[in-house]
Design a protein around this motif. Structure first.
Motif, short mmCIF file in Angstrom:
data_model
loop_
_atom_site.label_atom_id
_atom_site.label_comp_id
_atom_site.label_asym_id
_atom_site.label_seq_id
_atom_site.Cartn_x
_atom_site.Cartn_y
_atom_site.Cartn_z
N ASP A 129 71.01 127.81 148.53
CA ASP A 129 71.98 126.80 148.43
C ASP A 129 70.93 126.12 147.14
OD1 ASP A 129 73.00 124.45 148.07
OD2 ASP A 129 73.01 123.65 149.55
N THR A 130 71.27 126.08 146.18
CA THR A 130 70.42 125.56 144.87
C THR A 130 70.65 124.07 144.77
OG1 THR A 130 72.34 126.09 143.59
CG2 THR A 130 70.45 127.70 143.58
N ASP A 131 71.83 123.67 145.26
CA ASP A 131 72.31 121.82 145.08
C ASP A 131 71.37 121.65 146.57
OD1 ASP A 131 74.10 122.79 143.05
OD2 ASP A 131 75.53 122.99 144.63
N ARG A 132 70.70 121.97 146.92
CA ARG A 132 69.82 121.33 147.66
C ARG A 132 68.00 121.12 148.44
NH1 ARG A 132 70.25 122.76 154.50
NH2 ARG A 132 69.07 120.91 155.64
N HIS A 133 67.51 119.57 148.22
CA HIS A 133 66.34 119.94 148.16
C HIS A 133 65.57 120.34 149.08
CE1 HIS A 133 62.42 117.54 148.05
NE2 HIS A 133 62.88 117.68 149.03
N ALA A 161 64.69 123.47 139.45
CA ALA A 161 65.97 123.89 139.91
C ALA A 161 64.81 125.69 140.33
CB ALA A 161 67.28 124.50 138.82
N MET A 179 69.90 120.57 142.14
CA MET A 179 69.16 121.55 142.05
C MET A 179 68.28 121.64 143.38
SD MET A 179 68.18 120.55 138.46
CE MET A 179 68.93 119.27 137.91
N SER A 180 68.23 123.00 143.78
CA SER A 180 66.31 122.71 144.49
C SER A 180 65.52 122.62 143.78
CB SER A 180 66.95 124.73 145.00
OG SER A 180 67.99 125.04 146.22
#
Length: 111
Positions: free
Chosen positions: A89-93, A53, A1-2
């Motif tokens: 990239d929605t998986d990156r902080h 997110a 999640m971003s």
């Protein structure tokens, strides 16, 4: 999640910029802008902003720098600092720090 965080430091004093208003907006297709969240930096100059997110797209984080300096009796040049960035990239902080002085600022993609 971003997930989006920020950290604002006063480069003239080397201390956290406490109680800076920060807003997050999303740029929509066609040019419209949608407000997402708003808050104030804490006693360490930090703030987590927005939902857990962020969807892919273009966003802008805006710092109320002029009002913050004015509240300290300091004349400044930039009333607002806006940093526009893309979430892909929605998986990156996401971390967007701001180093601040009355007549300059810098930012970078943090971790």
């Amino acid at each position: 999640m971003s997930h989006l965080t920020t950290h604002v430091l006063d480069a003239t004093t080397g201390t956290p910029a406490v109680n800076v208003v920060v807003s997050l907006a999303r740029h929509l297709p066609g040019g419209a802008v949608e407000g997402v969240a708003q808050g104030f930096t804490d006693t360490d100059g930090r703030l987590a902003l927005g939902p857990d997110a962020l969807e892919p797209g273009m966003y802008a984080i805006t710092f109320g720098t002029g009002a913050w300096f004015e509240g300290r009796g300091i004349r400044s040049f930039y009333p607002l600092v806006t940093v526009t960035f893309t979430v892909s990239d929605t998986d990156r902080h996401l971390h967007v720090p701001l180093l601040l002085s009355p007549f300059a600022y810098s930012t970078y993609r943090g971790s």
